[in-house]
Design a protein around this motif. Structure first.
Motif, mmCIF file in Angstrom:
data_model
loop_
_atom_site.group_PDB
_atom_site.id
_atom_site.type_symbol
_atom_site.label_atom_id
_atom_site.label_comp_id
_atom_site.label_asym_id
_atom_site.label_seq_id
_atom_site.Cartn_x
_atom_site.Cartn_y
_atom_site.Cartn_z
ATOM 1 N N SER A 1 -6.426 30.751 -4.436
ATOM 2 C CA SER A 1 -5.715 29.531 -4.654
ATOM 3 C C SER A 1 -5.677 29.619 -6.594
ATOM 4 O O SER A 1 -5.547 29.413 -6.841
ATOM 5 C CB SER A 1 -6.857 28.363 -4.818
ATOM 6 N N ASN B 1 -0.432 26.652 -7.749
ATOM 7 C CA ASN B 1 0.359 25.494 -6.495
ATOM 8 C C ASN B 1 1.345 26.579 -5.127
ATOM 9 O O ASN B 1 0.722 26.114 -4.617
ATOM 10 C CB ASN B 1 1.204 25.010 -6.910
ATOM 11 N N HIS C 1 -1.633 28.451 -3.029
ATOM 12 C CA HIS C 1 -1.830 27.639 -1.747
ATOM 13 C C HIS C 1 -1.338 26.788 -0.678
ATOM 14 O O HIS C 1 -2.153 27.008 -0.437
ATOM 15 C CB HIS C 1 -3.401 25.986 -3.464
ATOM 16 N N HIS D 1 -7.002 26.147 4.190
ATOM 17 C CA HIS D 1 -6.990 26.759 2.192
ATOM 18 C C HIS D 1 -6.770 28.194 2.773
ATOM 19 O O HIS D 1 -7.668 29.387 3.747
ATOM 20 C CB HIS D 1 -7.532 26.645 1.329
ATOM 21 N N THR E 1 -7.636 28.126 -9.519
ATOM 22 C CA THR E 1 -7.284 27.363 -9.607
ATOM 23 C C THR E 1 -7.556 25.987 -9.408
ATOM 24 O O THR E 1 -7.226 24.926 -9.122
ATOM 25 C CB THR E 1 -6.345 27.508 -11.022
ATOM 26 N N GLN E 2 -6.688 26.079 -8.092
ATOM 27 C CA GLN E 2 -7.022 25.446 -6.908
ATOM 28 C C GLN E 2 -8.060 24.543 -5.622
ATOM 29 O O GLN E 2 -7.568 24.418 -5.212
ATOM 30 C CB GLN E 2 -5.554 25.474 -5.822
ATOM 31 N N THR F 1 -10.800 23.348 -3.465
ATOM 32 C CA THR F 1 -12.045 22.277 -3.232
ATOM 33 C C THR F 1 -13.245 23.034 -4.015
ATOM 34 O O THR F 1 -14.221 23.958 -3.515
ATOM 35 C CB THR F 1 -10.987 21.677 -2.499
ATOM 36 N N GLY G 1 -2.732 25.295 -13.808
ATOM 37 C CA GLY G 1 -4.740 24.586 -13.363
ATOM 38 C C GLY G 1 -5.283 25.243 -14.642
ATOM 39 O O GLY G 1 -5.312 26.443 -14.689
#
Length: 446
Positions: free
Chosen positions: A241, A244, A247, A257, A278-279, A281, A308
């Motif tokens: 991830s 963007n 991911h 994911h 960075t992505q 969850t 991110g």
């Protein structure tokens, strides 16, 4: 009996939130390169050991403005990308890979070119205070073995991966494994060669299972790599991830994911290091925590490609394992000092938010800032735990992996805590006087 004794002031992590400082101490190191004990001036044997070491020529005496720190541990490095460090960072990740990175890495089919680059790069890592590095190579067996040899020759503790990238939809025809079968065969051959090199040299050089990332690999390759990791009980490294695009690619291809994808193929273990995140969850973090997998935080690289900021403080609070990576060449510098500073700056920006058109109360993520003690922990103890090494601390029983740093001359009186802060914020390559791995000097500034 001590092989060498170091006399001076040192800093080391006490825990994730605290740094210990010890002034005018002795650090005793045996012939195996292990710290046997540390002594303060009030200890009974202090003067005797100091005098004996001085008379025997076994004393390393730090100057008044020199300080001893643990060697840094870089958990995410693309060694073949060193020639392009600092180039094209304005491009989106996919464009940067296709127009710069893949053409460069393809050149490592030439083992002579590989030797020239890797000889310089290993030296650069050591000269920046890095004593252990987990590195991606390329798809080329000979070049990867050369990276391992250079590490052994120059004294760097190294974890080296033969990259697997066999998906024709996401990799160029001039730089890819021709099939999953050939990729897995080459990986196993590389594993055996590195085992033999480690055996012959008694060095810390470890082969790493290395799927480049989910977009680059077919299901067959990921399956086989998971099996090899289990068969040989090896570390795994990849990206997770990061952006963007990455991911979203995993979601589009698998409907889940890429954390779940890696887990499905048995590539998330307590020996795995996954870069960026960075992505991620909360569910992803739970999976990683349950598997004991470490996240390599690459703060400089993430500014350019991460889309991110990794919520490091939250991850540490959750109990996730986190270390630090330079991500050469998504990160432009091999200096973990630079990455330590960026980790703190990025965490402050996460706290404050970056869109000033939003209300202050809703702009950022409250209480996300990490401290210098946190970042120092990531670069030392965090990395050591990820690699299951007894390094990263200056304490009895740990390997004597050190850097001796020249402090900048202060223009005001500083507390010892202030000295540490200044070292972390101001040290550059030219300030690192010497570097030791297992008690052996592997770099000295001329």
């Amino acid at each position: 009996m001590e092989n060498i004794v170091i006399h001076g002031t040192y800093f080391t992590s006490k825990n994730v939130n605290e740094v210990e400082s010890h002034e005018d101490h002795l650090i005793c190191i045996d012939r195996s390169g292990t710290i046997t004990r540390t002594l303060s001036p009030v200890d009974a044997e202090y003067s005797q050991i100091l005098n004996d070491a001085r008379q025997a020529g076994r004393l390393i005496e730090l100057k008044p403005n020199q300080y001893l720190l643990p060697g840094f541990i870089d958990l995410h490095v693309h060694a073949p990308q060193w020639p392009q460090a600092g180039l094209a960072l304005e491009l989106p990740l996919a464009d940067w890979l296709n127009h710069y990175t893949f053409p460069l890495e393809a050149k490592f089919a030439d083992s002579h070119y590989a030797r020239r680059v890797y000889q310089d790069f290993v030296h650069q890592l050591l000269s920046h205070g890095t004593t252990t590095a987990m590195m991606f190579g390329t798809i080329h067996n000979d070049a990867n073995v050369e990276l391992a040899r250079q590490s052994v020759t120059q004294g760097l503790r190294s974890f080296v991966g033969q990259v697997v990238m066999d998906n024709p939809e996401q990799t160029p025809d001039y730089y890819r494994n021709q099939s999953s079968v050939s990729a897995l065969h080459a990986t196993e051959q590389f594993i055996k060669e590195i085992f033999e090199l480690a055996k012959k040299t008694s060095s810390t050089v470890v082969p790493v299972i290395t799927p480049r990332f989910v977009p680059s690999c077919t299901d067959e390759a990921l399956t086989g790599l998971g099996q090899l990791a289990k068969q040989y009980d090896l570390p795994v490294q990849s990206h997770l991830s990061e952006s963007n695009w990455e991911h979203g690619y995993a979601i589009k291809r698998f409907g889940i994911h890429d954390t779940a994808v890696m887990d499905h193929f048995h590539l998330l273990t307590e020996k795995s290091v996954m870069a960026h995140g960075t992505q991620l969850t909360s569910d992803d973090l739970t999976t990683l925590r349950q598997r004991g997998t470490t996240i390599a935080h690459c703060p400089i690289s993430n500014v350019y490609f991460g889309n991110g900021v990794l919520a490091v403080k939250k991850l540490l609070a959750y109990g996730n394992s986190v270390g630090l990576g330079s991500d050469i060449s998504g990160g432009y510098s091999p200096s973990l000092y630079h990455n330590i500073r960026q980790a703190i700056k990025s965490s402050q920006m996460l706290t404050d938010g970056v869109d000033s058109s939003l209300a202050t109360a809703t702009r950022g993520v409250k209480d996300s800032r990490i401290t210098m003690a946190n970042a120092f922990y990531l670069a030392t103890v965090g990395g050591a735990k990820a690699l299951q090494l007894k390094v990263g601390k200056i304490a009895p029983g740990f390997q004597a992996d050190f850097q001796i740093v020249n402090g900048h001359q202060p223009l005001m009186k500083l507390s010892i805590a202030d000295v540490f802060q200044r070292l972390m914020y101001q040290t550059e390559q030219q300030d690192i006087q010497s570097v030791y791995v297992a008690g052996k000097r592997v770099y000295e500034r001329e």
